[in-house]
Design a protein around this motif. Structure first.
Motif, PDB file in Angstrom:
ATOM      1  N   HIS A 180       0.852  -1.197   0.000  1.00 12.98           N
ATOM      2  CA  HIS A 180       0.000   0.000   0.000  1.00 12.98           C
ATOM      3  C   HIS A 180       0.884   1.243   0.000  1.00 12.98           C
ATOM      4  N   ALA A 181       1.017   1.853  -1.186  1.00 14.30           N
ATOM      5  CA  ALA A 181       1.806   3.072  -1.325  1.00 14.30           C
ATOM      6  C   ALA A 181       0.911   4.218  -1.794  1.00 14.30           C
ATOM      7  N   ALA A 182      -0.341   4.224  -1.318  1.00  9.58           N
ATOM      8  CA  ALA A 182      -1.325   5.222  -1.743  1.00  9.58           C
ATOM      9  C   ALA A 182      -2.024   5.825  -0.541  1.00  9.58           C
ATOM     10  N   HIS A 183      -2.953   6.740  -0.834  1.00 13.16           N
ATOM     11  CA  HIS A 183      -3.929   7.274   0.127  1.00 13.16           C
ATOM     12  C   HIS A 183      -3.317   7.956   1.341  1.00 13.16           C
ATOM     13  N   GLY A 184      -2.096   8.448   1.178  1.00 12.77           N
ATOM     14  CA  GLY A 184      -1.478   9.216   2.246  1.00 12.77           C
ATOM     15  C   GLY A 184      -0.888   8.404   3.371  1.00 12.77           C
ATOM     16  N   TYR A 185      -0.733   7.096   3.186  1.00 12.80           N
ATOM     17  CA  TYR A 185      -0.110   6.260   4.213  1.00 12.80           C
ATOM     18  C   TYR A 185       1.418   6.264   4.031  1.00 12.80           C
ATOM     19  N   LEU A 186       2.126   5.520   4.838  1.00  9.85           N
ATOM     20  CA  LEU A 186       3.561   5.735   5.000  1.00  9.85           C
ATOM     21  C   LEU A 186       4.346   5.759   3.691  1.00  9.85           C
ATOM     22  N   LEU A 187       4.161   4.762   2.834  1.00  3.19           N
ATOM     23  CA  LEU A 187       4.969   4.712   1.616  1.00  3.19           C
ATOM     24  C   LEU A 187       4.624   5.865   0.686  1.00  3.19           C
ATOM     25  N   HIS A 188       3.371   6.255   0.651  1.00  4.95           N
ATOM     26  CA  HIS A 188       2.976   7.443  -0.116  1.00  4.95           C
ATOM     27  C   HIS A 188       3.578   8.697   0.518  1.00  4.95           C
ATOM     28  N   GLN A 189       3.654   8.737   1.832  1.00  4.36           N
ATOM     29  CA  GLN A 189       4.254   9.892   2.519  1.00  4.36           C
ATOM     30  C   GLN A 189       5.713  10.074   2.103  1.00  4.36           C
ATOM     31  N   PHE A 190       6.428   8.980   1.955  1.00  7.94           N
ATOM     32  CA  PHE A 190       7.810   9.096   1.485  1.00  7.94           C
ATOM     33  C   PHE A 190       7.857   9.561   0.035  1.00  7.94           C
ATOM     34  N   LEU A 191       6.929   9.112  -0.795  1.00  5.68           N
ATOM     35  CA  LEU A 191       6.946   9.461  -2.212  1.00  5.68           C
ATOM     36  C   LEU A 191       6.590  10.920  -2.465  1.00  5.68           C
ATOM     37  N   SER A 235      -1.297   6.178  -5.361  1.00  4.82           N
ATOM     38  CA  SER A 235      -2.157   7.304  -5.681  1.00  4.82           C
ATOM     39  C   SER A 235      -1.586   7.951  -6.934  1.00  4.82           C
ATOM     40  N   GLY A 236      -2.380   8.026  -8.000  1.00  3.82           N
ATOM     41  CA  GLY A 236      -1.881   8.584  -9.242  1.00  3.82           C
ATOM     42  C   GLY A 236      -1.686  10.087  -9.191  1.00  3.82           C
ATOM     43  N   SER A 237      -2.292  10.722  -8.192  1.00  2.48           N
ATOM     44  CA  SER A 237      -2.157  12.172  -8.054  1.00  2.48           C
ATOM     45  C   SER A 237      -2.485  12.585  -6.634  1.00  2.48           C
ATOM     46  N   ASP A 238      -1.800  13.631  -6.162  1.00  3.40           N
ATOM     47  CA  ASP A 238      -2.160  14.272  -4.894  1.00  3.40           C
ATOM     48  C   ASP A 238      -3.233  15.338  -5.093  1.00  3.40           C
ATOM     49  N   TRP A 239      -3.601  15.586  -6.347  1.00  4.50           N
ATOM     50  CA  TRP A 239      -4.619  16.592  -6.680  1.00  4.50           C
ATOM     51  C   TRP A 239      -4.223  17.979  -6.172  1.00  4.50           C
ATOM     52  N   THR A 240      -2.947  18.284  -6.193  1.00  2.00           N
ATOM     53  CA  THR A 240      -2.500  19.603  -5.751  1.00  2.00           C
ATOM     54  C   THR A 240      -1.194  19.949  -6.457  1.00  2.00           C
ATOM     55  N   ASP A 265      -1.857  -0.897  -9.044  1.00  2.00           N
ATOM     56  CA  ASP A 265      -3.245  -0.612  -8.696  1.00  2.00           C
ATOM     57  C   ASP A 265      -3.334   0.899  -8.478  1.00  2.00           C
ATOM     58  N   ILE A 266      -3.981   1.613  -9.408  1.00  2.00           N
ATOM     59  CA  ILE A 266      -3.870   3.073  -9.442  1.00  2.00           C
ATOM     60  C   ILE A 266      -5.127   3.744  -8.889  1.00  2.00           C
ATOM     61  N   SER A 267      -4.981   4.390  -7.749  1.00  4.51           N
ATOM     62  CA  SER A 267      -6.041   5.171  -7.121  1.00  4.51           C
ATOM     63  C   SER A 267      -5.584   6.632  -7.125  1.00  4.51           C
ATOM     64  N   SER A 268      -6.003   7.436  -6.129  1.00  4.49           N
ATOM     65  CA  SER A 268      -5.495   8.806  -6.046  1.00  4.49           C
ATOM     66  C   SER A 268      -5.820   9.408  -4.689  1.00  4.49           C
ATOM     67  N   GLY A 269      -5.154  10.535  -4.386  1.00  8.10           N
ATOM     68  CA  GLY A 269      -5.466  11.344  -3.215  1.00  8.10           C
ATOM     69  C   GLY A 269      -4.981  10.770  -1.897  1.00  8.10           C
ATOM     70  N   ILE A 271      -3.137  12.473   0.597  1.00 10.92           N
ATOM     71  CA  ILE A 271      -1.919  12.968   1.248  1.00 10.92           C
ATOM     72  C   ILE A 271      -2.179  14.190   2.115  1.00 10.92           C
ATOM     73  N   GLN A 272      -3.266  14.924   1.865  1.00 11.37           N
ATOM     74  CA  GLN A 272      -3.537  16.108   2.671  1.00 11.37           C
ATOM     75  C   GLN A 272      -5.035  16.373   2.726  1.00 11.37           C
ATOM     76  N   THR A 273      -5.434  17.167   3.705  1.00 13.90           N
ATOM     77  CA  THR A 273      -6.843  17.524   3.861  1.00 13.90           C
ATOM     78  C   THR A 273      -7.182  18.735   2.982  1.00 13.90           C
ATOM     79  N   GLY A 274      -8.475  18.959   2.810  1.00 12.09           N
ATOM     80  CA  GLY A 274      -8.940  20.154   2.121  1.00 12.09           C
ATOM     81  C   GLY A 274      -8.809  20.141   0.617  1.00 12.09           C
ATOM     82  N   VAL A 275      -8.527  18.991   0.026  1.00 16.09           N
ATOM     83  CA  VAL A 275      -8.372  18.896  -1.426  1.00 16.09           C
ATOM     84  C   VAL A 275      -9.739  18.639  -2.060  1.00 16.09           C
ATOM     85  N   ARG A 276     -10.057  19.372  -3.100  1.00 16.74           N
ATOM     86  CA  ARG A 276     -11.308  19.169  -3.831  1.00 16.74           C
ATOM     87  C   ARG A 276     -11.039  18.236  -5.008  1.00 16.74           C
ATOM     88  N   ILE A 277     -11.645  17.056  -4.960  1.00 15.40           N
ATOM     89  CA  ILE A 277     -11.467  16.061  -6.009  1.00 15.40           C
ATOM     90  C   ILE A 277     -12.728  16.020  -6.864  1.00 15.40           C
TER      91      ILE A 277
END
Length: 361
Positions: A180-191, A235-240, A265-269, A271-277
């Motif tokens: 799991h390297a998506a959705h703002g969890y640890l591996l995504h945080q490093f990326l 996550s394919g994008s942080d949307w920011t 497995d490509i999802s998105s978002g 990493i942070q709050t307040g993002v409009r998707i």
């Protein structure tokens, strides 16, 4: 083009179709032991009986600190692993491939579960059963507690935890693993540069930010051998602006494939709050298609895929090699069986107990 109901072979595993159960958090380990419960058996078992090609577990923590909430499942002990064994066996008995998503929540750990504590939000205090979260940098996610920045020894320990969890997973019968390297969890945080402010070999350049993920891919491949497929969820994008995006995803996916991963497995978002998707049917499919075409890797698409024809179109037009379904499968665990009927596909995996309910032409 490829049909939604064509099998696909990944290393030593052949999956019966291209409709797969996405990992979905359940927050149902009520004793907070990390040991999967009867709920996991019934929940995952029903999805396997419903015709999914792969049935993935919820995000399953590789160590206690990696849980999103105290009620998450884990696989950092032999007791937890053995409790997964009968669940895995039942899923396989239904003809589905049992998969496990291995994760670490990083700075999003130790939060109140999504149900059962409606009046509690944010981080669980240590005195109430929570724990200190860790992350690449001491930067909080929204209003959550500020995490401790991982030192190099802590990073090495996490690599070891993923390796051990992967070995346990294979030993009890899981046939596909996902990191799991998506959705703002640890591996995504490093990326993502939004969460990773490090100045050492794990921060700054894309190569550095990807270093932990690639180390884990290599360690897990070493642990599980050559026959077990290894997925990575991105996550394919942080949307920011200035965050993680689809081109960085494609680049790192290609590197991860070289290190031993097979499917993305490509999802998105997340990493942070307040993002409009901009939510709309299939809103994440373009990220999957970009990664597939740019990196020349196999991918799945996920996100507001709700009808059989929509799912078929995604696969048949080459946007993705498979679709992951989540909420639609909660509404209808037998979606693959219904999709086969609606699309005119012939399948031979209706549960015999349910044959009297099969639609007749």
């Amino acid at each position: 083009m490829t049909s939604l109901f064509d099998p696909i072979t990944l290393r030593g595993v052949t999956v019966r179709n291209r409709i797969w159960t996405s990992p979905m958090c359940q927050y149902s380990v009520l004793d907070e032991s990390g040991v999967p419960q009867t709920w996991q058996l019934v929940h995952l078992g029903s999805l396997a009986a419903g015709g999914s090609g792969i049935v993935f577990t919820e995000a399953t923590a590789v160590n206690p600190e990696g849980r999103i909430s105290p009620r998450d499942t884990g696989i950092w002990t032999d007791e937890q692993a053995e409790a997964w064994r009968p669940i895995v066996a039942f899923v396989a008995d239904q003809g589905a491939i049992p998969g496990i998503q291995l994760g670490h929540a990083g700075r999003k750990a130790s939060t109140w579960p999504a149900w059962g504590f409606e009046d509690r939000h944010g981080s669980v205090p240590v005195e109430e059963g929570g724990w200190a979260a860790v992350a690449p940098s001491a930067v909080a996610f929204g209003d959550l507690a500020v995490p401790a920045e991982l030192d190099l020894a802590g990073i090495d320990a996490i690599v070891d935890d993923f390796r051990s969890a992967a070995r346990r997973s294979v030993d009890v019968g899981f046939r596909i693993l996902e990191l799991h390297a998506a959705h703002g969890y640890l591996l995504h945080q490093f990326l993502s540069p939004i969460a990773n402010h490090r100045t050492d070999e794990y921060g700054g350049s894309l190569e550095n930010r990807a270093r932990l993920l690639l180390r884990i891919v290599s360690a897990v491949r070493d642990a599980i051998g050559d026959e077990v497929p290894l997925f990575v969820r991105f996550s394919g994008s942080d949307w920011t602006p200035g965050g993680w995006d689809e081109q960085q995803t494609a680049t790192v996916a290609a590197w991860a494939q070289e290190a031993g991963a097979d499917f993305f497995d490509i999802s998105s978002g997340g990493i942070q709050t307040g993002v409009r998707i901009p939510l709309e049917p299939g809103y994440q499919v373009p990220f999957a298609e970009h990664v597939r075409r740019s990196a020349e890797v196999d991918v799945s698409a996920v996100g507001l895929i709700t009808t059989p024809q929509q799912a078929a179109d995604i696969v048949e037009n080459g946007s993705a090699d498979a679709v992951m379904l989540a909420r639609e499968l909660l509404r209808d665990p037998h979606f693959p069986l219904r999709a086969a009927h609606e699309l005119g596909a012939t399948i031979d995996y209706w549960p015999p107990q349910y044959l009297r309910a099969r639609w007749r032409s």
